[in-house]
Design a protein around this motif. Structure first.
Motif, PDB file in Angstrom:
ATOM      1  N   VAL A 116       0.830  -1.190   0.000  1.00 46.59           N
ATOM      2  CA  VAL A 116       0.000   0.000   0.000  1.00 46.59           C
ATOM      3  C   VAL A 116       0.870   1.247   0.000  1.00 46.59           C
ATOM      4  O   VAL A 116       1.805   1.368   0.790  1.00 46.59           O
ATOM      5  CB  VAL A 116      -0.944   0.005   1.222  1.00 46.59           C
ATOM      6  N   GLY A 117       0.548   2.161  -0.882  1.00 46.10           N
ATOM      7  CA  GLY A 117       1.173   3.465  -0.851  1.00 46.10           C
ATOM      8  C   GLY A 117       2.544   3.568  -1.478  1.00 46.10           C
ATOM      9  O   GLY A 117       3.168   4.624  -1.406  1.00 46.10           O
ATOM     10  N   GLN A 118       3.061   2.516  -2.093  1.00 46.26           N
ATOM     11  CA  GLN A 118       4.374   2.593  -2.709  1.00 46.26           C
ATOM     12  C   GLN A 118       4.324   3.400  -4.007  1.00 46.26           C
ATOM     13  O   GLN A 118       3.377   3.283  -4.784  1.00 46.26           O
ATOM     14  CB  GLN A 118       4.909   1.191  -3.001  1.00 46.26           C
ATOM     15  N   PRO A 119       5.325   4.245  -4.257  1.00 35.67           N
ATOM     16  CA  PRO A 119       5.329   4.993  -5.512  1.00 35.67           C
ATOM     17  C   PRO A 119       5.517   4.075  -6.711  1.00 35.67           C
ATOM     18  O   PRO A 119       6.124   3.006  -6.600  1.00 35.67           O
ATOM     19  CB  PRO A 119       6.524   5.934  -5.343  1.00 35.67           C
ATOM     20  N   VAL A 120       4.998   4.487  -7.840  1.00 32.92           N
ATOM     21  CA  VAL A 120       5.184   3.771  -9.098  1.00 32.92           C
ATOM     22  C   VAL A 120       6.091   4.631  -9.962  1.00 32.92           C
ATOM     23  O   VAL A 120       5.793   5.788 -10.238  1.00 32.92           O
ATOM     24  CB  VAL A 120       3.834   3.525  -9.805  1.00 32.92           C
ATOM     25  N   THR A 121       7.203   4.075 -10.393  1.00 33.92           N
ATOM     26  CA  THR A 121       8.216   4.895 -11.048  1.00 33.92           C
ATOM     27  C   THR A 121       8.519   4.473 -12.474  1.00 33.92           C
ATOM     28  O   THR A 121       9.524   4.890 -13.048  1.00 33.92           O
ATOM     29  CB  THR A 121       9.517   4.885 -10.223  1.00 33.92           C
ATOM     30  N   ALA A 122       7.631   3.681 -13.070  1.00 32.93           N
ATOM     31  CA  ALA A 122       7.753   3.331 -14.480  1.00 32.93           C
ATOM     32  C   ALA A 122       6.362   3.084 -15.042  1.00 32.93           C
ATOM     33  O   ALA A 122       5.483   2.587 -14.332  1.00 32.93           O
ATOM     34  CB  ALA A 122       8.624   2.098 -14.665  1.00 32.93           C
ATOM     35  N   PRO A 123       6.120   3.445 -16.295  1.00 33.17           N
ATOM     36  CA  PRO A 123       4.801   3.181 -16.885  1.00 33.17           C
ATOM     37  C   PRO A 123       4.587   1.692 -17.078  1.00 33.17           C
ATOM     38  O   PRO A 123       5.553   0.920 -17.186  1.00 33.17           O
ATOM     39  CB  PRO A 123       4.870   3.922 -18.228  1.00 33.17           C
ATOM     40  N   PRO A 124       3.337   1.248 -17.132  1.00 29.09           N
ATOM     41  CA  PRO A 124       3.070  -0.173 -17.366  1.00 29.09           C
ATOM     42  C   PRO A 124       3.468  -0.581 -18.788  1.00 29.09           C
ATOM     43  O   PRO A 124       3.568   0.256 -19.684  1.00 29.09           O
ATOM     44  CB  PRO A 124       1.557  -0.283 -17.156  1.00 29.09           C
ATOM     45  N   ASP A 125       3.693  -1.857 -18.977  1.00 29.08           N
ATOM     46  CA  ASP A 125       4.088  -2.346 -20.300  1.00 29.08           C
ATOM     47  C   ASP A 125       3.023  -2.072 -21.357  1.00 29.08           C
ATOM     48  O   ASP A 125       3.344  -1.893 -22.533  1.00 29.08           O
ATOM     49  CB  ASP A 125       4.382  -3.846 -20.237  1.00 29.08           C
ATOM     50  N   ASN A 126       1.779  -2.041 -20.910  1.00 34.17           N
ATOM     51  CA  ASN A 126       0.674  -1.831 -21.858  1.00 34.17           C
ATOM     52  C   ASN A 126       0.153  -0.396 -21.837  1.00 34.17           C
ATOM     53  O   ASN A 126      -1.023  -0.147 -22.124  1.00 34.17           O
ATOM     54  CB  ASN A 126      -0.470  -2.799 -21.567  1.00 34.17           C
ATOM     55  N   ALA A 127       1.003   0.567 -21.488  1.00 32.98           N
ATOM     56  CA  ALA A 127       0.572   1.967 -21.412  1.00 32.98           C
ATOM     57  C   ALA A 127      -0.017   2.420 -22.740  1.00 32.98           C
ATOM     58  O   ALA A 127       0.511   2.120 -23.819  1.00 32.98           O
ATOM     59  CB  ALA A 127       1.754   2.852 -21.038  1.00 32.98           C
ATOM     60  N   LYS A 128      -1.123   3.157 -22.658  1.00 32.37           N
ATOM     61  CA  LYS A 128      -1.835   3.605 -23.850  1.00 32.37           C
ATOM     62  C   LYS A 128      -1.518   5.062 -24.156  1.00 32.37           C
ATOM     63  O   LYS A 128      -1.308   5.868 -23.257  1.00 32.37           O
ATOM     64  CB  LYS A 128      -3.345   3.438 -23.643  1.00 32.37           C
ATOM     65  N   SER A 129      -1.527   5.388 -25.409  1.00 30.31           N
ATOM     66  CA  SER A 129      -1.346   6.778 -25.826  1.00 30.31           C
ATOM     67  C   SER A 129      -2.692   7.458 -25.973  1.00 30.31           C
ATOM     68  O   SER A 129      -3.696   6.826 -26.306  1.00 30.31           O
ATOM     69  CB  SER A 129      -0.591   6.842 -27.156  1.00 30.31           C
TER      70      SER A 129
END
Length: 600
Positions: A53-66
């Motif tokens: 819980v509450g951890q930062p996310v520091t990379a986009p997901p592999d399936n990131a959408k434009s």
């Protein structure tokens, strides 16, 4: 929060140490060596997807959408819309997607610079006094300039920030060692002679001595500005270029309505493949909606809505707790290394020109009560000195316990010790009996609550406080950053390093030479000859261990002078709507990096 936190630095310290080491070794400057930076755009994750819980996310997901429009809700405005002036974390969040600085940081790595406009690592001469940076050929300015960026545009961008029309807050601290700066500022030279552009893809910095120039090449001031377009705006005092700026990054400024809104759209001249820019730039449009002065309403709107993220405010403490414990717990992040929060006292004005009065304030202060205004232990640790966790020199300065000053020993305050210090300052009954003091603070959210708690702490010692509450950006730009405003207490200031080293935590904020008429970040206006001299020496130390120790000793010297109340080492909370794949920039207190964030 102001910069420099921003803003553990093994990569950059190695680079900075290399600059200083070769300077110390001498040499003819004929050959060169390469300083190491990160060459790719790959980010690391810090708990993202781990289930914590509450951890930062520091990379986009592999399936990131434009595509799509993201809305950022903020209470206040940027400090400045001009990249040559901006020095507020929220301003960096808004402007960074439009900029192409020489170097920057990946969201999850606040210690290793990666090239943006630069075409590889900086080259450093054997004598350490020449830094050469090659720039890429694929960057172009947005309309109406719409031409290729050259090294001359970087030179102009940096020179304008040495002028009175563009009173930058960090140029003297980080770039003051470039040859010819004083002559240019004094009007005796038409340009800064130590910034050379032998061809359109090369910029060379000639230094008078070693210093932090290489590390500071991540700052917005290194993003190019076209002279032929900007000069007419820069001729005005102050410059109006910010309102008319052109972009070299993936986004450009479509509109700016001060205190109301900022709109970013794609820069049609930016081509990811042509530039080699590591930033993916998924979003089509980013809209900043300002004036959200009720953080509870704004936070609930974000958590319950779509395509929304928080900007310059943290969610209220009660909402933080309920979110962490509820169904929306994956929509909140706590970002470590988000800097430090201070209650600053003006050491140039009575009664705070007396160190014993300042020590009395620190002794009486209930720092735990201040922390509760933001959410308690969940959002950070109570500070005991100036350097914060993760910065080299932190452990050497005492770590979490601090250097052992008696006036910071009790986080809930020690009224008797405070009274003793007031007596040493000449107040026989241990209470202040002079005229009212002026405190300028935030007018909304947790900042406003913190200001009220701070006011109560001063009143414990008999102070009568005139509290003036304004928007967060106004608090900085009109009052706390302007020495002639004669503000005695600023309870809502904070600092995040500009780059990964102890110097940018302590130098802009406590060095007497860095007190400037506007955009001043030495809020206490501390001007101690011994501290100034120690910084001058520490700036040139080459060995990373010795460097950390030297700046730790300076940290102890500053803390002993009690120029402000250090009350929080921040873990800044951010929130997002459920359909947002937010990416937290740990180099900028965890604010959402808009060049990496996407919609699901």
């Amino acid at each position: 929060m102001y910069r420099s936190s921003v803003r553990a630095a093994a990569g950059l310290i190695a680079m900075l140490a290399l600059v200083l080491l070769v300077a110390a070794c001498g040499g003819n400057g004929g050959s060169s060596t390469s300083a190491s930076t990160a060459g790719g755009g790959t980010t690391t994750t810090s708990g993202g997807g781990s289930g914590e819980v509450g951890q930062p996310v520091t990379a986009p997901p592999d399936n990131a959408k434009s595509g799509g429009t993201l809305t950022v809700l903020s209470a206040g405005d940027v400090d400045y819309i001009d990249p040559g002036l901006a020095y507020y974390s929220f301003s960096y969040q808004a402007l960074q997607p439009t900029l192409a600085p020489l170097y920057s940081y990946a969201p999850g790595d606040p210690s290793t610079p990666m090239p943006i406009l630069a075409d590889g690592d900086p080259q450093i001469s054997n004598d350490g006094k020449t830094i050469t940076v090659k720039i890429k050929t694929g960057f172009k300015f947005s309309p109406p300039v719409d031409r290729a960026v050259t090294s001359k545009d970087v030179k102009y961008a940096m020179e304008r920030a040495f002028t009175k029309q563009v009173p930058n807050g960090y140029m003297s601290a980080y770039f003051g060692n470039i040859e010819g700066v004083k002559a240019f500022q004094d009007g005796k030279a038409k340009d800064v002679s130590g910034i050379e552009t032998p061809d359109d893809q090369t910029i060379v910095f000639k230094l008078t001595r070693g210093g932090p120039v290489v590390g500071a090449l991540v700052l917005p001031v290194t993003s190019p500005v076209p002279e032929e377009y900007a000069k007419k705006y820069d001729a005005q005092n102050p410059s109006t270029y910010g309102q008319h700026q052109v972009s070299a990054g993936p986004y450009m400024l479509e509109s700016y309505k001060p205190t109301r809104s900022i709109t970013l759209v794609r820069n049609p001249s930016w081509d990811k493949d042509a530039t080699g820019d590591p930033r993916p730039a998924y979003l089509d449009r980013v809209e900043f909606q300002e004036g959200n002065e009720d953080p509870n309403v704004a936070s609930r709107r974000i958590l319950d809505g779509e395509s929304l993220v928080s900007g310059d405010f943290p969610p209220p403490p009660a909402l933080v707790k309920s979110t962490v414990q509820g169904a929306k717990k994956d929509q909140i992040q706590f970002n470590p290394g988000a800097g430090t929060r201070w209650v600053s006292m003006n050491t140039q004005m009575k009664p705070f020109d007396d160190v014993n009065v300042r020590k009395a304030v620190l002794a009486v202060f209930d720092r735990n009560a201040m922390r509760l205004t933001r959410g308690g232990p969940l959002i950070g640790d109570i500070a005991t000195h100036m350097l914060y966790p993760g910065v080299p020199g932190f452990e050497e300065a005492g770590g979490m316990k601090g250097p052992g000053n008696d006036f910071l020993a009790n986080p809930s305050g020690d009224p008797q010790l405070a009274a003793d210090y007031m007596k040493k300052a000449g107040f026989a009954d241990g209470k202040y009996s002079g005229p009212p003091i002026l405190m300028v603070a935030d007018n909304s959210g947790v900042g406003a609550q913190g200001a009220l708690v701070a006011q109560q702490q001063f009143e414990k010692l008999g102070f009568k406080v005139t509290l003036r509450q304004v928007t967060h950006d106004t608090m900085y730009t009109k009052y706390c950053n302007v020495p002639k405003a004669n503000v005695q207490v600023c309870p809502n200031v904070g600092w995040i390093r500009d780059f990964a080293d102890p110097q940018p935590v302590l130098d802009p904020t406590f060095n007497g030479k860095n007190i400037v008429p506007q955009n001043n970040s030495n809020w206490p206006q501390l001007d101690d000859p011994q501290i100034n001299a120690a910084m001058d020496k520490a700036e040139q130390i080459t060995d990373p261990g010795e460097r950390a120790k030297a700046w730790a000793d300076i940290d102890k010297m500053i803390t002993a002078q009690a120029p402000l109340v250090p009350w929080l080492w921040d873990k800044f909370p951010t929130i997002q709507s459920a359909n947002v794949a937010g990416v937290n920039a740990l180099w900028n207190e965890g604010s959402y990096d808009l060049a990496y964030t996407s919609l699901k």
